[in-house]
Design a protein around this motif. Structure first.
Motif, mmCIF file in Angstrom:
data_model
loop_
_atom_site.group_PDB
_atom_site.id
_atom_site.type_symbol
_atom_site.label_atom_id
_atom_site.label_comp_id
_atom_site.label_asym_id
_atom_site.label_seq_id
_atom_site.Cartn_x
_atom_site.Cartn_y
_atom_site.Cartn_z
ATOM 1 N N TYR A 54 -59.240 21.835 -24.338
ATOM 2 C CA TYR A 54 -57.926 22.561 -24.250
ATOM 3 C C TYR A 54 -57.281 21.562 -23.144
ATOM 4 C CZ TYR A 54 -58.632 27.008 -26.149
ATOM 5 O OH TYR A 54 -58.370 28.387 -27.225
ATOM 6 N N ARG A 111 -53.626 20.951 -20.125
ATOM 7 C CA ARG A 111 -52.506 21.348 -19.813
ATOM 8 C C ARG A 111 -51.478 20.013 -19.197
ATOM 9 N NH1 ARG A 111 -52.013 26.787 -18.731
ATOM 10 N NH2 ARG A 111 -53.586 27.986 -19.472
ATOM 11 N N SER A 128 -59.178 21.345 -31.792
ATOM 12 C CA SER A 128 -60.252 22.963 -32.873
ATOM 13 C C SER A 128 -61.170 22.004 -32.872
ATOM 14 C CB SER A 128 -59.698 23.220 -33.987
ATOM 15 O OG SER A 128 -58.375 24.084 -33.324
ATOM 16 N N PHE A 152 -55.150 17.249 -29.877
ATOM 17 C CA PHE A 152 -54.777 18.596 -29.354
ATOM 18 C C PHE A 152 -53.347 18.433 -30.154
ATOM 19 C CE2 PHE A 152 -58.006 16.602 -26.509
ATOM 20 C CZ PHE A 152 -58.592 18.247 -25.790
ATOM 21 N N ASP A 211 -63.058 28.963 -21.083
ATOM 22 C CA ASP A 211 -62.976 27.476 -21.831
ATOM 23 C C ASP A 211 -62.203 26.757 -21.169
ATOM 24 O OD1 ASP A 211 -61.547 29.738 -23.004
ATOM 25 O OD2 ASP A 211 -59.655 29.522 -22.666
ATOM 26 N N GLU A 269 -62.218 22.739 -20.747
ATOM 27 C CA GLU A 269 -60.493 22.532 -20.389
ATOM 28 C C GLU A 269 -61.388 20.866 -20.299
ATOM 29 O OE1 GLU A 269 -57.977 23.456 -18.355
ATOM 30 O OE2 GLU A 269 -58.129 26.195 -19.062
ATOM 31 N N ARG A 292 -54.728 22.362 -27.192
ATOM 32 C CA ARG A 292 -55.919 22.732 -28.627
ATOM 33 C C ARG A 292 -56.487 21.529 -29.356
ATOM 34 N NH1 ARG A 292 -55.547 28.026 -29.839
ATOM 35 N NH2 ARG A 292 -55.026 27.252 -31.739
ATOM 36 N N ILE A 337 -49.260 23.493 -23.311
ATOM 37 C CA ILE A 337 -51.281 24.053 -22.966
ATOM 38 C C ILE A 337 -51.597 23.156 -24.801
ATOM 39 C CG2 ILE A 337 -52.943 25.703 -23.493
ATOM 40 C CD1 ILE A 337 -50.766 27.492 -21.390
ATOM 41 N N ARG A 343 -66.156 23.276 -28.375
ATOM 42 C CA ARG A 343 -64.772 23.144 -29.371
ATOM 43 C C ARG A 343 -64.025 24.336 -29.191
ATOM 44 N NH1 ARG A 343 -65.066 18.070 -28.144
ATOM 45 N NH2 ARG A 343 -64.840 16.410 -29.982
ATOM 46 N N PRO A 344 -63.477 25.130 -29.232
ATOM 47 C CA PRO A 344 -62.065 24.482 -28.955
ATOM 48 C C PRO A 344 -62.047 23.460 -27.628
ATOM 49 C CG PRO A 344 -61.354 26.730 -28.912
ATOM 50 C CD PRO A 344 -63.079 26.549 -29.108
#
Length: 157
Positions: free
Chosen positions: A113, A115, A157, A132, A79, A81, A155, A153, A110-111
């Motif tokens: 992420y 945190r 898109s 997000f 992913d 990030e 995301r 978390i 995309r996507p």
């Protein structure tokens, strides 16, 4: 702060970034940090490793021409990030939001992420303003707080 821009991370930036990442309040807020924020050898080894990774984009955030933080995009378990760190002296001035918008123009994957410690309302606001969306939470050990905490978390898109 009038002007926010990004540029590639240079060796000369490392001393400044190390100092930002040692600030006790910033460390507590970020929560998921190095075991010992004062360990320069560990910081240097970490920076060397991430700078050598071709899947990572590391940039410094410039505010009115001076380094005020860092921002990066990287691949974790497949992913894309994002992470950032802003000098506490410029919190609340829109620096993180403008830097994030600039990086999102550079990294079109995309996507994407992110945190964040669930109680880090400032960072949560920056990310949601950028589009997000919260997709879940998990409990994880936060080194800076020496405890398990909830992490949100998000995301894009």
């Amino acid at each position: 702060m009038q002007d926010v821009s990004l540029r590639g991370l240079e060796d000369a930036d490392l001393d400044t970034l190390f100092e930002f990442m040692r600030d006790p309040e910033s460390v507590r807020m970020a929560a998921f940090t190095a075991e010992d924020p004062d360990d320069r050898a560990a910081f240097d080894a970490h920076m060397k490793r991430i700078r050598a990774n071709p899947d990572t984009i590391n940039m410094v955030i410039l505010g009115d021409g001076r380094v005020v933080g860092s921002i990066a995009s990287f691949v974790m378990e497949g992913d894309q990030e994002i992470t950032y760190w802003v000098d506490r002296a410029v919190w609340g001035q829109g620096v993180a939001g403008r830097a994030l918008a600039l990086l999102l123009e550079i990294v079109a994957v995309r996507p994407m992420y992110a945190r964040v410690a669930s109680d880090n309302t400032g960072s949560m606001r920056v990310l949601t303003r950028a589009g997000f969306e919260k997709i879940g939470t998990e409990v994880a050990y936060a080194t800076a707080r020496k405890a398990e905490i909830e992490e949100t978390i998000l995301r894009l898109s």
